[in-house]
Design an enzyme around this catalytic site. Sequence first.
Site, PDB file in Angstrom:
ATOM      1  N   CYS A 158       0.705  -1.212  -0.019  1.00  0.00           N
ATOM      2  CA  CYS A 158      -0.377  -0.169   0.159  1.00  0.00           C
ATOM      3  C   CYS A 158       0.804   0.973  -0.421  1.00  0.00           C
ATOM      4  CB  CYS A 158      -0.855   0.356   1.397  1.00  0.00           C
ATOM      5  SG  CYS A 158      -2.193  -1.636   1.428  1.00  0.00           S
TER       6      CYS A 158
ATOM      7  N   HIS B  90      -1.944   7.114   3.002  1.00  0.00           N
ATOM      8  CA  HIS B  90      -2.124   5.608   3.245  1.00  0.00           C
ATOM      9  C   HIS B  90      -2.704   4.866   4.436  1.00  0.00           C
ATOM     10  CE1 HIS B  90      -0.659   1.015   4.436  1.00  0.00           C
ATOM     11  NE2 HIS B  90      -0.397   1.329   5.764  1.00  0.00           N
TER      12      HIS B  90
HETATM   13 CA   LIG Z   1      -3.119  -1.605  -1.381  1.00  0.00          CA
END
Ligand SMILES: [Ca+2]
Length: 473
Positions: A74, A130
């Site tokens: 991510c 994030h």
């Molecule tokens: Ca991800």
Amino acid sequence: MGTFGFKNWIQVALLFVVASSYAQERPNVLFIVVDDLNDMIGSYGDTQVKTPHLDRLAERSLQFDLAMSSSPLCNPSRTAVLTGLPAYVTGIYENNHSFRDIPEFADWVTLPQYFRKHGYRALAGGKVFHKAAGKHSDPQSWDEIYHDKSGTAAPCDEQRWQHGMKGEFALDYYNKAIDWAALDTPKEETIDWQTADKAAKILSEESEQPLFLAVGIFRPHLPWYAPKEFFDMYPLESIQLPKTRAGDLEDVGPIGRKMAGGQAQSVIEKHGKWREAVRAYLANVSYADACVGHLLDALEKSPHADNTIVVLWGDHGFHLGEKEHWEKYTLWERANRTPLYISAPGVTKARSVSPRPVALIDLHSTLIELCGLPARDDIYGKSLVPLLKKPHRKWHPALMTHYPNNHAVRDDRYRYIRYADGFEELYDHRNDPHEFENIAGTPEAKAIIKHLRRELPKENAGWPDYERTLNQH
Ligand SMILES: [Ca+2]
Ligand SMILES: [Ca+2]
């Protein structure tokens, strides 16, 4: 010197009129990122998933058939896209690091900040950086965070851990995250839907400034909690499992094996839960698809319908047992290939497809060029606008990075992987779409590898502040 007279005021007024009309002519950007969304999408040829809204987006867009994450997890993936800097430059290889903590990048101008500098209003909802809230949402990037939550709420305890595997996984993160449940909650009351709904309301209003509207949908990220209607789309007996081969990792080196080392597959198989887990992922993909559909409906009815660029990307792919692995964190196709749709009025053709490999980091300069902003000379990645205009033209290979000095290079036909210890893999997608056979050691591979190796970066940033080991989350 003279006073600031009437003539000057006229000039100022004219400048303002010119500047503001110029600003209004710029297209809006609807920037949608769906977390952990792999290529199991109807428009990408998957036959069991139900993604009517992503398929509808494909109808109005250029679809990139070989879009690759710049890093297969991510935060590094999103940081690469939003800063225009790849992990091998920033050292952002993990989820808990922030580029703002690195002195060199503390004041870095991100993509939304660059748009704001040029007259845009930049808004974020859900997980775009994030996190949806706090430091890792990078508040300074945005004029406003219109929704600081993401995902779907967990059901009550009795409905959790029904699979009976909690505590069985070697990796503690899996014990916490691998769970699924069909929720009684109507979709309209779930968090990701509300993110889409708040974005829909913003789209329904006129805006003096052009918009950079970012929408982060958290599912199908683990855990897989989604309304029951989406689980009901997939009768358990109809679920097809991914293609695998016994002993597939025997021709993979030690770092590659360690990347695939979560040992989730053996636990899931032992408990007979593979089919259920695949269904849970698919149900969550269909839930995310419905959220995207809500947004597209709003855009089509909105005053911005004809003047909005739509971009949708998954931040990386996702293993569901392929190569004995679950989740992301590998340099194989499964963890890196994501959907990417770009619909740019007057530039892209509806229902078009580009077969060329591209890296998600390229989105940064692509959007800048599409909106007529001055090009940046401080970022990596290459504008995809030439491909948007001519989707089959020649293009360069895509580069992926996972932890220092581990890279993959994807061209039209091959995936080449080189790990930090020098171990190499080469897969020929023309004959081996599941990457079962590492042909790096064959005589014919030599010239291909020599060619693809040129794409590897000469230097790799180390870990930013402390040593990390593989597969920490
Ligand atoms: Ca991800
Ligand atoms: Ca193999």
